[in-house]
Design a protein around this motif. Structure first.
Motif, PDB file in Angstrom:
ATOM      1  N   THR A 150       4.297   2.026   2.043  1.00 25.86           N
ATOM      2  CA  THR A 150       5.578   2.908   1.656  1.00 25.86           C
ATOM      3  C   THR A 150       4.756   4.341   1.722  1.00 25.86           C
ATOM      4  OG1 THR A 150       6.338   1.422   0.069  1.00 25.86           O
ATOM      5  CG2 THR A 150       6.851   3.723  -0.193  1.00 25.86           C
ATOM      6  N   LEU A 151       5.555   5.270   2.396  1.00 24.68           N
ATOM      7  CA  LEU A 151       5.136   6.576   2.436  1.00 24.68           C
ATOM      8  C   LEU A 151       5.960   7.502   1.633  1.00 24.68           C
ATOM      9  CD1 LEU A 151       3.684   8.642   4.412  1.00 24.68           C
ATOM     10  CD2 LEU A 151       5.523   8.739   5.910  1.00 24.68           C
ATOM     11  N   LEU A 152       5.269   8.381   0.915  1.00 22.07           N
ATOM     12  CA  LEU A 152       5.617   9.351  -0.023  1.00 22.07           C
ATOM     13  C   LEU A 152       4.763  10.795  -0.124  1.00 22.07           C
ATOM     14  CD1 LEU A 152       5.766   7.041  -3.412  1.00 22.07           C
ATOM     15  CD2 LEU A 152       7.533   7.607  -2.007  1.00 22.07           C
ATOM     16  N   PRO A 153       5.550  11.797  -0.522  1.00 28.49           N
ATOM     17  CA  PRO A 153       4.868  13.097  -0.256  1.00 28.49           C
ATOM     18  C   PRO A 153       4.304  13.139  -1.923  1.00 28.49           C
ATOM     19  CG  PRO A 153       7.119  13.645  -0.854  1.00 28.49           C
ATOM     20  CD  PRO A 153       6.957  11.864  -0.592  1.00 28.49           C
ATOM     21  N   HIS A 208       0.734  -1.104   0.109  1.00 29.34           N
ATOM     22  CA  HIS A 208       0.023  -0.054  -0.174  1.00 29.34           C
ATOM     23  C   HIS A 208       0.798   1.167   0.039  1.00 29.34           C
ATOM     24  CE1 HIS A 208      -3.223  -2.834   0.958  1.00 29.34           C
ATOM     25  NE2 HIS A 208      -2.477  -3.172   1.954  1.00 29.34           N
ATOM     26  N   VAL A 209       0.676   1.899  -0.911  1.00 34.23           N
ATOM     27  CA  VAL A 209       1.494   3.585  -1.055  1.00 34.23           C
ATOM     28  C   VAL A 209       0.636   4.549  -0.541  1.00 34.23           C
ATOM     29  CG1 VAL A 209       2.568   4.929  -2.698  1.00 34.23           C
ATOM     30  CG2 VAL A 209       2.558   2.431  -3.137  1.00 34.23           C
ATOM     31  N   ILE A 210       1.155   5.068   0.595  1.00 30.89           N
ATOM     32  CA  ILE A 210       0.410   6.295   1.160  1.00 30.89           C
ATOM     33  C   ILE A 210       1.053   7.532   0.592  1.00 30.89           C
ATOM     34  CG2 ILE A 210       0.218   7.554   3.249  1.00 30.89           C
ATOM     35  CD1 ILE A 210       0.780   4.806   4.745  1.00 30.89           C
ATOM     36  N   MET A 211       0.249   8.237   0.062  1.00 36.72           N
ATOM     37  CA  MET A 211       0.919   9.501  -0.595  1.00 36.72           C
ATOM     38  C   MET A 211       0.218  10.633   0.269  1.00 36.72           C
ATOM     39  SD  MET A 211       0.905   8.684  -4.665  1.00 36.72           S
ATOM     40  CE  MET A 211      -0.145   7.763  -4.435  1.00 36.72           C
ATOM     41  N   ILE A 212       0.834  11.662   0.886  1.00 40.93           N
ATOM     42  CA  ILE A 212       0.464  12.520   1.951  1.00 40.93           C
ATOM     43  C   ILE A 212       0.423  13.784   1.164  1.00 40.93           C
ATOM     44  CG2 ILE A 212       2.450  12.490   3.342  1.00 40.93           C
ATOM     45  CD1 ILE A 212       0.537  13.550   5.537  1.00 40.93           C
ATOM     46  N   CYS A 213      -0.574  14.519   1.026  1.00 45.80           N
ATOM     47  CA  CYS A 213      -0.472  15.718   0.252  1.00 45.80           C
ATOM     48  C   CYS A 213       0.407  16.914   1.256  1.00 45.80           C
ATOM     49  CB  CYS A 213      -2.090  16.511   0.158  1.00 45.80           C
ATOM     50  SG  CYS A 213      -2.379  17.909  -0.744  1.00 45.80           S
ATOM     51  N   ASP A 214       1.156  17.598   0.557  1.00 41.82           N
ATOM     52  CA  ASP A 214       1.739  18.757   1.066  1.00 41.82           C
ATOM     53  C   ASP A 214       1.670  20.079   0.559  1.00 41.82           C
ATOM     54  OD1 ASP A 214       3.520  18.615  -1.163  1.00 41.82           O
ATOM     55  OD2 ASP A 214       5.198  17.805  -0.147  1.00 41.82           O
ATOM     56  N   SER A 215       0.661  20.252  -0.353  1.00 43.61           N
ATOM     57  CA  SER A 215      -0.030  21.334  -0.528  1.00 43.61           C
ATOM     58  C   SER A 215       0.032  22.359   0.349  1.00 43.61           C
ATOM     59  CB  SER A 215      -1.259  21.319  -1.542  1.00 43.61           C
ATOM     60  OG  SER A 215      -2.300  21.145  -0.664  1.00 43.61           O
TER      61      SER A 215
END
Length: 155
Positions: A116-119, A76-83
């Motif tokens: 996996t943690l990604l911006p 599972h790929v977590i993409m956290i929004c950094d806007s």
């Protein structure tokens, strides 16, 4: 590394949808990633050969799109929004909580290969910040408690 018959047929089908078959480059990368979880150098070269572009051209497309993974990722790929919208609504707290809970930093995968943690610079979910995407699912108005419940949905 060879592509599977299924991958080749899917790529060839996508190529028929464009006047210039090379325009199917991004679709070819998505197909490989769908089947393998990420796009290795070898599979990129094999896909380039099917589409009829150079590996360098295929790499240029792969590195432009942030949803093409060029290294292995977790289930599972977590993409956290950094806007700015998410930043103003609690991004820093949620990011810190995710890093602490998962025990990883950006670009890392949990030891059990679960996450996996990604911006990501924007999820287009500004009215629901802070927001994240896990695989193809969007989650917004995050709080630490809500994050725990969401993570539990992804074994």
């Amino acid at each position: 590394m060879k592509l599977s018959k299924t991958e080749i047929e899917a790529i060839q089908h996508e190529m028929t949808l464009y006047e210039d078959p090379g325009a199917a480059t991004i679709e070819a990368l998505k197909i490989v990633q769908e089947h393998r979880g990420w796009v290795s150098d070898e599979s990129l070269e094999a896909a380039a050969a099917v589409v009829g572009v150079t590996p360098t051209q295929m790499e240029a497309v792969a590195t432009f799109y942030n949803l093409i993974f060029r290294q292995p990722v977790g289930r599972h790929v977590i993409m956290i929004c950094d806007s700015i919208s998410c930043y103003l609504t609690g991004y820093e707290e949620i990011l810190a909580y995710l890093k602490k809970t998962l025990g990883i930093e950006f670009g890392q995968t949990t030891p059990d290969n679960r996450f996996t943690l990604l911006p990501i610079c924007c999820l287009g979910n500004c009215d629901n910040g802070p927001a994240m995407r896990i695989n193809t699912d969007y989650h917004g108005r995050l709080t630490p408690d809500k994050v725990d419940a969401i993570l539990a949905e992804y074994p």
